[in-house]
Design a protein around this motif. Structure first.
Motif, PDB file in Angstrom:
ATOM      1  N   LEU A  17     -20.323 -12.354   1.518  1.00  0.00           N
ATOM      2  CA  LEU A  17     -21.582 -13.085   1.269  1.00  0.00           C
ATOM      3  C   LEU A  17     -21.821 -14.149   2.349  1.00  0.00           C
ATOM      4  O   LEU A  17     -22.954 -14.356   2.790  1.00  0.00           O
ATOM      5  CB  LEU A  17     -21.565 -13.745  -0.112  1.00  0.00           C
ATOM      6  N   ILE A  18     -20.739 -14.823   2.759  1.00  0.00           N
ATOM      7  CA  ILE A  18     -20.859 -15.818   3.833  1.00  0.00           C
ATOM      8  C   ILE A  18     -21.371 -15.120   5.099  1.00  0.00           C
ATOM      9  O   ILE A  18     -22.272 -15.619   5.787  1.00  0.00           O
ATOM     10  CB  ILE A  18     -19.492 -16.501   4.089  1.00  0.00           C
ATOM     11  N   GLY A  19     -20.812 -13.945   5.387  1.00  0.00           N
ATOM     12  CA  GLY A  19     -21.256 -13.167   6.547  1.00  0.00           C
ATOM     13  C   GLY A  19     -22.706 -12.725   6.414  1.00  0.00           C
ATOM     14  O   GLY A  19     -23.489 -12.810   7.371  1.00  0.00           O
ATOM     15  N   ILE A  20     -23.083 -12.269   5.216  1.00  0.00           N
ATOM     16  CA  ILE A  20     -24.480 -11.838   4.990  1.00  0.00           C
ATOM     17  C   ILE A  20     -25.434 -13.014   5.236  1.00  0.00           C
ATOM     18  O   ILE A  20     -26.473 -12.874   5.889  1.00  0.00           O
ATOM     19  CB  ILE A  20     -24.643 -11.273   3.556  1.00  0.00           C
ATOM     20  N   ALA A  21     -25.062 -14.205   4.738  1.00  0.00           N
ATOM     21  CA  ALA A  21     -25.902 -15.391   4.947  1.00  0.00           C
ATOM     22  C   ALA A  21     -26.025 -15.706   6.433  1.00  0.00           C
ATOM     23  O   ALA A  21     -27.118 -16.022   6.921  1.00  0.00           O
ATOM     24  CB  ALA A  21     -25.316 -16.586   4.189  1.00  0.00           C
ATOM     25  N   ALA A  22     -24.917 -15.596   7.169  1.00  0.00           N
ATOM     26  CA  ALA A  22     -24.956 -15.883   8.614  1.00  0.00           C
ATOM     27  C   ALA A  22     -25.891 -14.907   9.325  1.00  0.00           C
ATOM     28  O   ALA A  22     -26.688 -15.295  10.183  1.00  0.00           O
ATOM     29  CB  ALA A  22     -23.543 -15.807   9.197  1.00  0.00           C
TER      30      ALA A  22
ATOM     31  N   LEU B   8     -32.956 -19.541   0.132  1.00  0.00           N
ATOM     32  CA  LEU B   8     -32.186 -18.443  -0.475  1.00  0.00           C
ATOM     33  C   LEU B   8     -31.021 -18.017   0.430  1.00  0.00           C
ATOM     34  O   LEU B   8     -29.953 -17.657  -0.073  1.00  0.00           O
ATOM     35  CB  LEU B   8     -33.107 -17.250  -0.764  1.00  0.00           C
ATOM     36  N   VAL B   9     -31.225 -18.077   1.747  1.00  0.00           N
ATOM     37  CA  VAL B   9     -30.127 -17.769   2.672  1.00  0.00           C
ATOM     38  C   VAL B   9     -28.990 -18.781   2.464  1.00  0.00           C
ATOM     39  O   VAL B   9     -27.814 -18.417   2.378  1.00  0.00           O
ATOM     40  CB  VAL B   9     -30.613 -17.784   4.146  1.00  0.00           C
ATOM     41  N   GLY B  10     -29.363 -20.069   2.350  1.00  0.00           N
ATOM     42  CA  GLY B  10     -28.363 -21.105   2.075  1.00  0.00           C
ATOM     43  C   GLY B  10     -27.672 -20.868   0.744  1.00  0.00           C
ATOM     44  O   GLY B  10     -26.464 -21.085   0.605  1.00  0.00           O
ATOM     45  N   LEU B  11     -28.445 -20.384  -0.224  1.00  0.00           N
ATOM     46  CA  LEU B  11     -27.882 -20.114  -1.552  1.00  0.00           C
ATOM     47  C   LEU B  11     -26.833 -18.994  -1.488  1.00  0.00           C
ATOM     48  O   LEU B  11     -25.767 -19.092  -2.111  1.00  0.00           O
ATOM     49  CB  LEU B  11     -29.013 -19.734  -2.525  1.00  0.00           C
ATOM     50  N   VAL B  12     -27.123 -17.951  -0.720  1.00  0.00           N
ATOM     51  CA  VAL B  12     -26.148 -16.853  -0.550  1.00  0.00           C
ATOM     52  C   VAL B  12     -24.847 -17.413   0.041  1.00  0.00           C
ATOM     53  O   VAL B  12     -23.746 -17.101  -0.419  1.00  0.00           O
ATOM     54  CB  VAL B  12     -26.718 -15.732   0.361  1.00  0.00           C
ATOM     55  N   PHE B  13     -24.998 -18.294   1.041  1.00  0.00           N
ATOM     56  CA  PHE B  13     -23.821 -18.929   1.648  1.00  0.00           C
ATOM     57  C   PHE B  13     -23.064 -19.751   0.602  1.00  0.00           C
ATOM     58  O   PHE B  13     -21.838 -19.644   0.479  1.00  0.00           O
ATOM     59  CB  PHE B  13     -24.275 -19.834   2.814  1.00  0.00           C
ATOM     60  N   GLY B  14     -23.820 -20.558  -0.176  1.00  0.00           N
ATOM     61  CA  GLY B  14     -23.195 -21.421  -1.186  1.00  0.00           C
ATOM     62  C   GLY B  14     -22.468 -20.627  -2.266  1.00  0.00           C
ATOM     63  O   GLY B  14     -21.387 -21.024  -2.716  1.00  0.00           O
ATOM     64  N   VAL B  15     -23.057 -19.493  -2.667  1.00  0.00           N
ATOM     65  CA  VAL B  15     -22.403 -18.632  -3.668  1.00  0.00           C
ATOM     66  C   VAL B  15     -21.145 -18.008  -3.048  1.00  0.00           C
ATOM     67  O   VAL B  15     -20.087 -17.967  -3.685  1.00  0.00           O
ATOM     68  CB  VAL B  15     -23.385 -17.543  -4.175  1.00  0.00           C
ATOM     69  N   GLY B  16     -21.268 -17.565  -1.804  1.00  0.00           N
ATOM     70  CA  GLY B  16     -20.123 -16.964  -1.115  1.00  0.00           C
ATOM     71  C   GLY B  16     -18.957 -17.932  -1.015  1.00  0.00           C
ATOM     72  O   GLY B  16     -17.810 -17.580  -1.325  1.00  0.00           O
ATOM     73  N   PHE B  44      -8.617 -13.358   3.562  1.00  0.00           N
ATOM     74  CA  PHE B  44      -9.594 -12.373   3.109  1.00  0.00           C
ATOM     75  C   PHE B  44     -11.017 -12.912   3.251  1.00  0.00           C
ATOM     76  O   PHE B  44     -11.954 -12.159   3.509  1.00  0.00           O
ATOM     77  CB  PHE B  44      -9.304 -11.948   1.668  1.00  0.00           C
ATOM     78  N   VAL B  45     -11.190 -14.234   3.073  1.00  0.00           N
ATOM     79  CA  VAL B  45     -12.511 -14.851   3.268  1.00  0.00           C
ATOM     80  C   VAL B  45     -12.923 -14.681   4.724  1.00  0.00           C
ATOM     81  O   VAL B  45     -14.025 -14.203   5.033  1.00  0.00           O
ATOM     82  CB  VAL B  45     -12.495 -16.356   2.914  1.00  0.00           C
ATOM     83  N   MET B  46     -12.038 -15.082   5.631  1.00  0.00           N
ATOM     84  CA  MET B  46     -12.341 -14.991   7.061  1.00  0.00           C
ATOM     85  C   MET B  46     -12.572 -13.538   7.464  1.00  0.00           C
ATOM     86  O   MET B  46     -13.499 -13.234   8.210  1.00  0.00           O
ATOM     87  CB  MET B  46     -11.184 -15.578   7.889  1.00  0.00           C
ATOM     88  N   GLY B  47     -11.735 -12.646   6.941  1.00  0.00           N
ATOM     89  CA  GLY B  47     -11.858 -11.221   7.269  1.00  0.00           C
ATOM     90  C   GLY B  47     -13.200 -10.663   6.821  1.00  0.00           C
ATOM     91  O   GLY B  47     -13.923 -10.036   7.618  1.00  0.00           O
ATOM     92  N   GLY B  48     -13.562 -10.911   5.571  1.00  0.00           N
ATOM     93  CA  GLY B  48     -14.832 -10.401   5.033  1.00  0.00           C
ATOM     94  C   GLY B  48     -16.023 -10.951   5.802  1.00  0.00           C
ATOM     95  O   GLY B  48     -16.951 -10.211   6.171  1.00  0.00           O
ATOM     96  N   ALA B  49     -15.992 -12.259   6.068  1.00  0.00           N
ATOM     97  CA  ALA B  49     -17.109 -12.894   6.768  1.00  0.00           C
ATOM     98  C   ALA B  49     -17.222 -12.374   8.200  1.00  0.00           C
ATOM     99  O   ALA B  49     -18.319 -12.090   8.689  1.00  0.00           O
ATOM    100  CB  ALA B  49     -16.924 -14.412   6.768  1.00  0.00           C
ATOM    101  N   LEU B  50     -16.057 -12.215   8.862  1.00  0.00           N
ATOM    102  CA  LEU B  50     -16.078 -11.789  10.267  1.00  0.00           C
ATOM    103  C   LEU B  50     -16.564 -10.355  10.429  1.00  0.00           C
ATOM    104  O   LEU B  50     -17.353 -10.061  11.323  1.00  0.00           O
ATOM    105  CB  LEU B  50     -14.673 -11.920  10.870  1.00  0.00           C
ATOM    106  N   ILE B  51     -16.118  -9.462   9.548  1.00  0.00           N
ATOM    107  CA  ILE B  51     -16.533  -8.052   9.664  1.00  0.00           C
ATOM    108  C   ILE B  51     -18.053  -7.935   9.517  1.00  0.00           C
ATOM    109  O   ILE B  51     -18.739  -7.321  10.328  1.00  0.00           O
ATOM    110  CB  ILE B  51     -15.812  -7.188   8.594  1.00  0.00           C
ATOM    111  N   VAL B  52     -18.596  -8.590   8.465  1.00  0.00           N
ATOM    112  CA  VAL B  52     -20.037  -8.507   8.216  1.00  0.00           C
ATOM    113  C   VAL B  52     -20.826  -9.135   9.373  1.00  0.00           C
ATOM    114  O   VAL B  52     -21.805  -8.566   9.864  1.00  0.00           O
ATOM    115  CB  VAL B  52     -20.395  -9.199   6.883  1.00  0.00           C
ATOM    116  N   THR B  53     -20.373 -10.318   9.818  1.00  0.00           N
ATOM    117  CA  THR B  53     -21.125 -11.024  10.866  1.00  0.00           C
ATOM    118  C   THR B  53     -21.030 -10.287  12.199  1.00  0.00           C
ATOM    119  O   THR B  53     -22.025 -10.179  12.934  1.00  0.00           O
ATOM    120  CB  THR B  53     -20.588 -12.467  11.019  1.00  0.00           C
TER     121      THR B  53
END
Lengths: 144, 152
Positions: A17-22, B8-16, B44-53
């Motif tokens: 979700l953090i990645g999706i937001a970014a 809403l983008v900020g909200l997605v970040f906040g929920v994440g 796992f947080v860093m991994g998930g965020a990095l793959i998507v980004t």
């Protein structure tokens, strides 16, 4: 010290979700999702248009825990195993560090590393190392 | 409308952040406490965020421009300097002492916990003092390097 449970699924999902937001912030306003930059721009505005998108992102971030409570019925856990003095000193050092280092875990650690930025990779390796050393010293050398 | 979408983008970040455990100093500090109460969740947080980004940025940055702005504003510097490394090192020490980083603490404000407000007020004080120091340093530097980097 507070024991915490290993939560690979929630952490991976939250990370995604953090990645999706970014990615969405880059898609909409073309900006890096960095908490440091967003906060710095809110307290030292350069113009209304610039201030307003940062304030909107910040408001959304702060609403995150409430949204989680509405969905799950439980506020996300915030367990603070350190003293108020450590929060004050730590917060001040983080503020100094992220300003001179031009970013934090979100700006360098996620957005910058995803762009394979040499500066962000170097910054992330540096702060992960010093955080690890600090935690070791505080917990196992000083024994706080 | 634009600001609602950005909210809403900020909200997605906040929920994440909330779901991942990054807003919880106990979990963050335990990630680094390999010699003690180790909790590897943060990887796992860093991994998930990095793959998507990583993949998301590749798709998005092929576009000519973002949807709600005229251009992408992505940092271009590639050099390593003492401010970057020194700043990152100090950030790490503060993170290790408190367990909060800015991206974890800002969403955590929404829980209403007083500890988070204490951290964020100290964080703001640090940012303001550092900005003041940067201006003082830059004003004494040669004209060709008189620039303050915008934080990410």
């Amino acid at each position: 010290m507070i024991e915490t449970a290993f939560t690979p699924v929630q952490s991976l999902g939250g990370g995604a979700l953090i990645g999706i937001a970014a990615v969405l912030l880059m898609t909409t306003v073309g900006r890096i999702m960095g908490a440091t930059g967003i906060l710095a721009g809110v307290i030292q505005p350069t113009g209304l248009a610039d201030w307003s998108w940062r304030a909107s992102v910040l408001a959304g971030m702060i609403s995150g825990p409430l949204a989680v409570m509405l969905i799950t019925g439980q506020m996300p856990a915030v367990e603070v195993p350190v003293s108020t003095t450590m929060l004050v000193i730590g917060g001040f050092l983080v503020g100094i560090g992220v300003t001179f280092g031009a970013g934090c875990t979100s700006g360098h650690g996620v957005c910058g590393m995803a762009r394979l930025s040499t500066r962000s990779i170097a910054a992330t390796l540096t702060f992960m190392l010093t955080t690890g050393i600090t935690v070791f010293v505080v917990r196992h050398v000083i024994g706080a | 409308m634009r600001l609602i979408i950005i909210y809403l983008v900020g909200l997605v970040f906040g929920v994440g952040i909330s779901i991942s455990g990054m807003a919880n100093p106990a979990k963050v500090l335990n990630f680094f406490d390999v010699a003690g109460a180790w909790d590897p969740s943060l990887a796992f947080v860093m991994g998930g965020a990095l793959i998507v980004t990583f993949f998301g940025y590749r798709l998005v940055l092929k576009r000519q421009a973002p949807l709600m702005s005229t251009s992408f504003q992505v940092p271009t510097r590639r050099d390593l300097d003492a401010q970057l490394i020194g700043g990152a090192a100090v950030f790490g020490i503060g993170w290790g002492i408190s367990g909060f980083c800015p991206g974890g603490a800002l969403p955590a404000l929404g829980t209403g916990r007083s500890e988070v407000f204490i951290f964020v007020l100290s964080l703001l004080a640090g940012i303001i003092v550092a900005r003041w120091l940067q201006v003082a340093i830059v004003n004494r530097a040669p004209a060709r390097i008189r620039q303050i980097e915008e934080p990410k």
